[in-house]
Design a protein around this motif. Structure first.
Motif, PDB file in Angstrom:
ATOM      1  N   SER A 123     -10.890  22.020  -6.491  1.00  9.94           N
ATOM      2  CA  SER A 123     -11.248  22.470  -5.039  1.00  9.94           C
ATOM      3  C   SER A 123     -11.650  24.167  -5.355  1.00  9.94           C
ATOM      4  O   SER A 123     -11.413  24.692  -6.281  1.00  9.94           O
ATOM      5  CB  SER A 123     -10.050  22.559  -4.307  1.00  9.94           C
ATOM      6  N   TYR A 124     -12.116  24.663  -4.249  1.00  7.78           N
ATOM      7  CA  TYR A 124     -12.730  25.893  -4.225  1.00  7.78           C
ATOM      8  C   TYR A 124     -11.985  26.601  -2.947  1.00  7.78           C
ATOM      9  O   TYR A 124     -12.165  26.157  -1.860  1.00  7.78           O
ATOM     10  CB  TYR A 124     -14.052  26.128  -4.255  1.00  7.78           C
ATOM     11  N   LEU A 125     -11.513  27.968  -3.304  1.00  9.74           N
ATOM     12  CA  LEU A 125     -11.005  28.541  -1.961  1.00  9.74           C
ATOM     13  C   LEU A 125     -11.985  28.977  -1.079  1.00  9.74           C
ATOM     14  O   LEU A 125     -13.075  29.127  -1.317  1.00  9.74           O
ATOM     15  CB  LEU A 125     -10.381  29.959  -2.786  1.00  9.74           C
ATOM     16  N   GLN A 126     -11.659  28.712   0.220  1.00  9.77           N
ATOM     17  CA  GLN A 126     -12.506  29.229   1.077  1.00  9.77           C
ATOM     18  C   GLN A 126     -12.365  30.588   1.936  1.00  9.77           C
ATOM     19  O   GLN A 126     -11.208  31.143   1.963  1.00  9.77           O
ATOM     20  CB  GLN A 126     -12.198  28.184   2.429  1.00  9.77           C
ATOM     21  N   ASN A 127     -13.581  31.166   1.838  1.00 10.17           N
ATOM     22  CA  ASN A 127     -13.622  32.662   1.932  1.00 10.17           C
ATOM     23  C   ASN A 127     -12.594  33.443   1.258  1.00 10.17           C
ATOM     24  O   ASN A 127     -11.852  34.589   1.535  1.00 10.17           O
ATOM     25  CB  ASN A 127     -12.972  32.813   3.473  1.00 10.17           C
ATOM     26  N   THR A 128     -12.504  33.021  -0.066  1.00  6.73           N
ATOM     27  CA  THR A 128     -11.647  33.492  -1.127  1.00  6.73           C
ATOM     28  C   THR A 128     -10.434  34.032  -0.755  1.00  6.73           C
ATOM     29  O   THR A 128      -9.708  34.589  -1.233  1.00  6.73           O
ATOM     30  CB  THR A 128     -12.306  34.835  -1.641  1.00  6.73           C
ATOM     31  N   LYS A 129      -9.813  33.286   0.429  1.00  4.36           N
ATOM     32  CA  LYS A 129      -8.570  33.651   0.824  1.00  4.36           C
ATOM     33  C   LYS A 129      -7.606  32.403   0.289  1.00  4.36           C
ATOM     34  O   LYS A 129      -7.599  31.411   0.792  1.00  4.36           O
ATOM     35  CB  LYS A 129      -8.501  33.544   2.570  1.00  4.36           C
ATOM     36  N   GLU A 130      -6.658  32.785  -0.718  1.00  6.24           N
ATOM     37  CA  GLU A 130      -5.705  31.667  -1.237  1.00  6.24           C
ATOM     38  C   GLU A 130      -4.312  31.879  -0.398  1.00  6.24           C
ATOM     39  O   GLU A 130      -4.044  32.900  -0.179  1.00  6.24           O
ATOM     40  CB  GLU A 130      -5.271  32.220  -2.597  1.00  6.24           C
ATOM     41  N   VAL A 131      -3.710  31.020   0.092  1.00  6.18           N
ATOM     42  CA  VAL A 131      -2.533  30.915   0.758  1.00  6.18           C
ATOM     43  C   VAL A 131      -1.417  30.153   0.005  1.00  6.18           C
ATOM     44  O   VAL A 131      -1.837  28.773  -0.329  1.00  6.18           O
ATOM     45  CB  VAL A 131      -2.759  30.106   1.912  1.00  6.18           C
ATOM     46  N   SER A 132      -0.667  30.660  -0.682  1.00  2.00           N
ATOM     47  CA  SER A 132       0.425  30.307  -1.608  1.00  2.00           C
ATOM     48  C   SER A 132       1.731  29.851  -0.804  1.00  2.00           C
ATOM     49  O   SER A 132       1.796  30.178   0.403  1.00  2.00           O
ATOM     50  CB  SER A 132       0.626  31.330  -2.833  1.00  2.00           C
ATOM     51  N   ARG A 133       2.773  29.398  -1.640  1.00  2.24           N
ATOM     52  CA  ARG A 133       3.858  29.354  -0.823  1.00  2.24           C
ATOM     53  C   ARG A 133       4.717  30.440  -0.717  1.00  2.24           C
ATOM     54  O   ARG A 133       5.715  30.653  -0.032  1.00  2.24           O
ATOM     55  CB  ARG A 133       4.899  28.431  -1.797  1.00  2.24           C
ATOM     56  N   ASN A 134       4.383  31.658  -1.366  1.00  2.23           N
ATOM     57  CA  ASN A 134       5.180  32.738  -1.340  1.00  2.23           C
ATOM     58  C   ASN A 134       4.474  33.821  -0.311  1.00  2.23           C
ATOM     59  O   ASN A 134       3.243  33.566  -0.099  1.00  2.23           O
ATOM     60  CB  ASN A 134       5.029  33.461  -2.707  1.00  2.23           C
ATOM     61  N   GLY A 135       5.482  34.475   0.186  1.00  2.00           N
ATOM     62  CA  GLY A 135       4.772  35.709   1.007  1.00  2.00           C
ATOM     63  C   GLY A 135       5.541  35.833   2.462  1.00  2.00           C
ATOM     64  O   GLY A 135       5.230  36.829   3.162  1.00  2.00           O
ATOM     65  N   ALA A 136       6.524  34.970   2.616  1.00  2.41           N
ATOM     66  CA  ALA A 136       7.405  35.207   3.639  1.00  2.41           C
ATOM     67  C   ALA A 136       8.055  36.647   3.653  1.00  2.41           C
ATOM     68  O   ALA A 136       8.474  36.915   2.805  1.00  2.41           O
ATOM     69  CB  ALA A 136       8.230  33.982   3.780  1.00  2.41           C
ATOM     70  N   ALA A 137       8.110  37.199   4.960  1.00  3.84           N
ATOM     71  CA  ALA A 137       8.679  38.459   5.257  1.00  3.84           C
ATOM     72  C   ALA A 137       9.633  38.285   6.250  1.00  3.84           C
ATOM     73  O   ALA A 137       9.732  37.550   7.216  1.00  3.84           O
ATOM     74  CB  ALA A 137       7.938  39.551   5.274  1.00  3.84           C
ATOM     75  N   LEU A 138      10.543  39.258   6.102  1.00  2.00           N
ATOM     76  CA  LEU A 138      11.651  39.421   7.384  1.00  2.00           C
ATOM     77  C   LEU A 138      10.923  39.508   8.766  1.00  2.00           C
ATOM     78  O   LEU A 138       9.923  40.298   8.888  1.00  2.00           O
ATOM     79  CB  LEU A 138      12.545  40.232   7.213  1.00  2.00           C
TER      80      LEU A 138
END
Length: 272
Positions: A123-138
């Motif tokens: 697959s290829y990233l759309q709009n070069t925006k990768e969405v991973s499982r990490n990144g949640a913040a308070l």
């Protein structure tokens, strides 16, 4: 002891740990769909087996905001399968691949005691925006699409000798590709619910836990193979995501809020 995690730990590196491996603008993912682990032959038609095998593989790409384009297909075929059955199986794979713009460019076939379908998705990233499982913040809000519980409900019906509709999530998962494409820029992290909310929620919460806004039934907690999107969004961007959900006609649920602490599991999903 988690055997799957032990295996993952042996091969651990910077590419492992998400729905797919990101290399530049490419996302590479792989899942297997195996008789008597994920399905029984009498539960699904040959076409439906091929269709679901492709859908569950495409789900990983969708969850990372990647557009699937190519696939490598590995097929394990029992010697007692008729050619007509194999043809329908392959039609299910091909039809679903074409529906999502995927071309099967190679693979392998072997004799096997059970139907085994292994797909590698490029697959290829759309709009070069990768969405991973990490990144949640308070303070982030935890959301999921659609409804949960339908897949496990369908499985229980089949295990009890009943029949389920072709629209059952156990037979035909629903991918939220259009919603993901338009909403990814507002998401902090995301994944598909493949092992059930009970198992997948701790993966996306990282080192935090959730203050729940709604009650979740045991059926909803433990239902695996739902393939709905589970994601985090800041309160600031919630309205934008809700607008995209409305535009894509996707039900959006706010599960709760990220707070300090460590998320506990509420049971563990296993295939039948």
């Amino acid at each position: 002891m988690d055997k799957e995690q032990n295996i993952i730990d042996i091969f651990t590196n910077k590419f492992i740990g998400d729905d797919g491996a990101v290399i530049g603008k490419m996302v590479l993912s792989k899942d297997m769909f195996v008789e008597n682990t994920h399905f029984k032959r009498g539960w699904l038609s040959a076409f439906e087996i091929g269709q679901k095998a492709m859908l569950v593989n495409l789900s990983d790409a969708v969850a990372m905001n990647a557009a699937p384009r190519f696939a490598l297909l590995g097929l394990g075929i029992p010697s007692n399968l008729k050619n007509s059955y194999i043809l329908e199986l392959c039609k299910g794979i091909k039809h679903t691949a074409e529906k999502y713009g995927v071309k099967i460019i190679g693979g392998d076939t072997v004799k096997s005691s059970e139907i085994t379908i292994s797909l590698s998705i490029i697959s290829y990233l759309q709009n070069t925006k990768e969405v991973s499982r990490n990144g949640a913040a308070l303070g982030d809000l935890v959301c999921y699409t659609g409804s949960l519980g339908g897949s496990l409900k369908g499985l229980k019906t089949l295990l009890n000798g009943g029949h389920i509709s072709s629209k059952s999530k156990f037979k035909t998962p629903i991918l939220r590709d259009k919603f993901m494409k338009h909403s990814a820029k507002f998401m902090k992290c995301a994944m598909d619910i493949s092992d059930g909310l009970a198992s997948d929620l701790p993966k996306i919460c990282s080192k935090f836990r959730v203050k729940f806004y709604k009650n979740i039934s045991k059926l909803q907690w433990l239902s695996g193979e739902e393939y709905e999107l589970l994601f985090c969004v800041s309160p600031h961007n919630l309205k934008r995501v809700q607008n995209e959900a409305k535009r894509c006609r996707v039900k959006l649920n706010i599960l709760g809020k990220i707070i300090k602490g460590k998320q506990k599991t509420h049971g563990k999903f296993t295939h039948f």
